[in-house]
Scaffold this motif. Structure first.
Motif, PDB file in Angstrom:
ATOM      1  N   VAL A  33       0.735  -1.375  -0.219  1.00  0.00           N
ATOM      2  CA  VAL A  33      -0.143   0.581  -0.234  1.00  0.00           C
ATOM      3  C   VAL A  33       0.797   1.153  -0.240  1.00  0.00           C
ATOM      4  N   LYS A  35      -0.241   3.970  -1.181  1.00  0.00           N
ATOM      5  CA  LYS A  35      -1.369   5.882  -0.933  1.00  0.00           C
ATOM      6  C   LYS A  35      -0.816   6.579   0.115  1.00  0.00           C
ATOM      7  N   TYR A  39       2.877   7.332   2.285  1.00  0.00           N
ATOM      8  CA  TYR A  39       3.055   7.600   3.241  1.00  0.00           C
ATOM      9  C   TYR A  39       4.092   8.531   3.761  1.00  0.00           C
ATOM     10  N   LEU A  79      -8.123   1.180  -4.498  1.00  0.00           N
ATOM     11  CA  LEU A  79      -8.542   1.184  -3.036  1.00  0.00           C
ATOM     12  C   LEU A  79     -10.016   1.510  -2.469  1.00  0.00           C
ATOM     13  N   LYS A 123     -15.829  -5.163  -2.544  1.00  0.00           N
ATOM     14  CA  LYS A 123     -15.556  -4.708  -1.151  1.00  0.00           C
ATOM     15  C   LYS A 123     -17.050  -5.088  -0.445  1.00  0.00           C
ATOM     16  N   ARG A 130     -17.807   1.695   7.035  1.00  0.00           N
ATOM     17  CA  ARG A 130     -17.081   3.057   6.082  1.00  0.00           C
ATOM     18  C   ARG A 130     -17.290   2.254   4.086  1.00  0.00           C
ATOM     19  N   MET A 157     -13.503  -7.864  -1.194  1.00  0.00           N
ATOM     20  CA  MET A 157     -12.624  -7.755  -0.419  1.00  0.00           C
ATOM     21  C   MET A 157     -12.666  -7.347   0.617  1.00  0.00           C
ATOM     22  N   HIS A 159     -12.623  -4.768   4.607  1.00  0.00           N
ATOM     23  CA  HIS A 159     -11.228  -3.760   5.901  1.00  0.00           C
ATOM     24  C   HIS A 159     -11.759  -4.300   6.953  1.00  0.00           C
ATOM     25  N   ASN A 191      -4.833  -5.906   6.309  1.00  0.00           N
ATOM     26  CA  ASN A 191      -3.912  -4.474   6.526  1.00  0.00           C
ATOM     27  C   ASN A 191      -2.556  -5.095   7.426  1.00  0.00           C
ATOM     28  N   SER A 192      -1.865  -4.127   7.645  1.00  0.00           N
ATOM     29  CA  SER A 192      -1.011  -4.305   8.608  1.00  0.00           C
ATOM     30  C   SER A 192      -1.029  -5.183  10.080  1.00  0.00           C
ATOM     31  N   ARG A 207      -3.304  -6.447   2.832  1.00  0.00           N
ATOM     32  CA  ARG A 207      -2.583  -5.766   1.540  1.00  0.00           C
ATOM     33  C   ARG A 207      -1.689  -5.229   2.915  1.00  0.00           C
ATOM     34  N   PRO A 208      -0.587  -5.193   3.502  1.00  0.00           N
ATOM     35  CA  PRO A 208      -0.160  -4.198   4.402  1.00  0.00           C
ATOM     36  C   PRO A 208       0.323  -2.825   3.383  1.00  0.00           C
ATOM     37  N   ILE A 210       1.436  -0.061   6.868  1.00  0.00           N
ATOM     38  CA  ILE A 210       2.053   0.675   7.279  1.00  0.00           C
ATOM     39  C   ILE A 210       3.275   0.141   8.259  1.00  0.00           C
ATOM     40  N   TYR A 341       1.544   6.715  11.586  1.00  0.00           N
ATOM     41  CA  TYR A 341       1.026   6.987  10.639  1.00  0.00           C
ATOM     42  C   TYR A 341       0.547   8.907   9.813  1.00  0.00           C
TER      43      TYR A 341
HETATM   44  C1  LIG Z   1      -4.762   1.913   3.915  1.00  0.00           C
HETATM   45  C2  LIG Z   1      -5.133   0.894   3.528  1.00  0.00           C
HETATM   46  C3  LIG Z   1      -4.796  -0.608   3.916  1.00  0.00           C
HETATM   47  C4  LIG Z   1      -3.155  -0.613   4.889  1.00  0.00           C
HETATM   48  O1  LIG Z   1      -3.551  -0.324   5.919  1.00  0.00           O
HETATM   49  P1  LIG Z   1      -2.203  -0.164   7.134  1.00  0.00           P
HETATM   50  O2  LIG Z   1      -2.844  -0.210   8.212  1.00  0.00           O
HETATM   51  O3  LIG Z   1      -1.219   0.499   6.711  1.00  0.00           O
HETATM   52  O4  LIG Z   1      -1.566  -1.301   6.786  1.00  0.00           O
HETATM   53  C5  LIG Z   1      -4.990  -1.790   3.653  1.00  0.00           C
HETATM   54  N1  LIG Z   1      -6.251  -1.362   3.228  1.00  0.00           N
HETATM   55  C6  LIG Z   1      -7.058  -0.910   2.819  1.00  0.00           C
HETATM   56  C7  LIG Z   1      -8.112  -0.480   2.132  1.00  0.00           C
HETATM   57  C8  LIG Z   1      -6.762   0.611   3.164  1.00  0.00           C
HETATM   58  O5  LIG Z   1      -7.050   1.948   3.250  1.00  0.00           O
END
Ligand SMILES: *Cc1c(COP(=O)(O)O)cnc(C)c1O
Length: 356
Positions: A33, A35, A39, A79, A123, A130, A157, A159, A191-192, A207-208, A210, A341
């Motif tokens: 990731v 975005k 970071y 994303l 998603k 969200r 997908m 989150h 995520n991370s 999807r890591p 941070i 972050y």
């Molecule tokens: C930002 C984000 C991530 C990464 O999150 P981290 O906590 O930084 O690992 C993964 N998936 C989605 C949809 C995100 O918006």
């Protein structure tokens, strides 16, 4: 460069952090990731150090196009998908994978004139409310998309809102199971925090974000101290002036710190206009001349003050680490009531950046 502040990006740390992610999720492919301009590290500066990844995930079309123009040929995931239907022509041209989280996006995909199908990530709203379809809406959305000529490969997908907690995935995974019932689909959920701590949620793609930059998803550096993750950014500066205080002397705006006796302090060329958090109180960790010490008083726009009591040898020109390998960004963030972050993303454009 005249003003001594600099942000240093460590390519080796980025490479090592990606390797650690791979070890943590050996059976999954990895969306790195990047975005928010990686970071705050700079996407153009960082992506080649992360080029061992299977794909890059981000949310700005401009950043996706930049990656393509710099030569990245493998997958790119948006994303948050497209924000307006007229962006679909660019998704088509640059071959971008898009998240689909709302019905209007399905209608837009149905109507678009594309040269080739787009891969999509459908998603699911795992409970954080969200983005995404509620579990009971997913199969209908999936089936609509599956019938469209404009849609290629499909992945489910989701989150997580609370993946740093040991039991934070129980309810979200139950909702995702409900959503996926009867669908034979690859999944991307983690995520991370889930990548590090919830192997049961790894599935096909993780999807890591941070952790690639060497900070903790929980906000506590201790939680990742034994993983081998390395901070990818060092923010450093120098002492530009010294003051000798006596008992009762105040420091900085609002005199938020008062000396209790004789005390030598240093003035550092770094302030909130550089991205250092203005809310960092007296006592926020900082390193001067290789010695851990603390900030004193309020952070100003361009300067902050530090206690030189533990480092009497320090003087004008002494090196100061605001965060990095020694001073963990998580610890600075916690002192200021935020998370790593936010600090890394807020690095100010006026700070010169060097890549090593
Ligand atoms: C930002 C984000 C991530 C990464 O999150 P981290 O906590 O930084 O690992 C993964 N998936 C989605 C949809 C995100 O918006």
């Amino acid at each position: 460069m005249s003003r001594p502040i600099v942000a240093t990006i460590h390519q080796q740390a980025l490479r090592q952090n990606l390797a650690i992610v791979r070890q943590a999720a050996p059976h999954s492919r990895v969306w790195s990731v990047v975005k928010a301009n990686a970071y705050g590290h700079g996407i153009a500066r960082c992506w080649q150090s992360l080029a061992e990844t299977d794909g890059f995930a981000l949310l700005n079309l401009e950043e996706a196009i930049l990656l393509r123009e710099q030569g990245w040929k493998k997958p790119i995931l948006l994303l948050e998908g497209f924000f307006h239907s007229d962006e679909l022509a660019l998704l088509d041209r640059y071959r971008l994978t898009t998240s689909v989280h709302s019905n209007w996006q399905i209608h837009a995909l149905a109507k678009a004139q594309l040269n080739a199908p787009l891969d999509i990530y459908l998603k699911v709203n795992s409970g954080m409310n969200r983005l995404g379809f509620r579990p009971e809406q997913v199969s209908a959305a999936w089936n609509k998309l599956r019938l469209l000529d404009n849609v290629g490969e499909m992945t489910l997908m989701a989150h997580f809102a609370d993946a740093e907690k040991p039991d934070g995935l129980i309810e979200p995974l139950r909702r995702i199971e409900q959503a996926a019932e009867g669908l034979d689909c690859p999944r991307s959920l983690s995520n991370s925090a889930a990548t590090l701590w919830h192997p049961e949620a790894h599935y096909d793609w993780v999807r890591p974000g941070i952790v690639l930059y060497g900070a903790s998803p929980s906000g506590q550096w201790q939680d990742i101290a034994s993983t081998g993750l390395k901070p990818a950014m060092t923010l450093s500066s120098e002492i530009i002036a010294i003051q000798q205080l006596s008992a009762g002397d105040g420091v900085g705006y609002g005199y938020r710190y008062h000396a209790t006796g004789e005390q030598r302090i240093g003035v550092v060329a770094c302030g909130y206009a550089d991205g250092y958090p203005r809310h960092a109180p007296t006592g926020t960790p900082v390193m001067v001349d290789g010695v851990m010490t603390r900030t004193l008083g309020a952070v100003s726009m361009d300067m902050l003050m530090v206690d030189l009591t533990p480092c009497p040898q320090a003087g004008i020109g002494s090196k100061v680490e605001l965060w990095g390998e020694q001073v963990k960004i998580d610890d600075v963030a916690r002192a200021a009531g935020t998370v790593g972050y936010e600090l890394m993303c807020a690095l100010a454009p006026r700070v010169p950046v060097e890549v090593i």
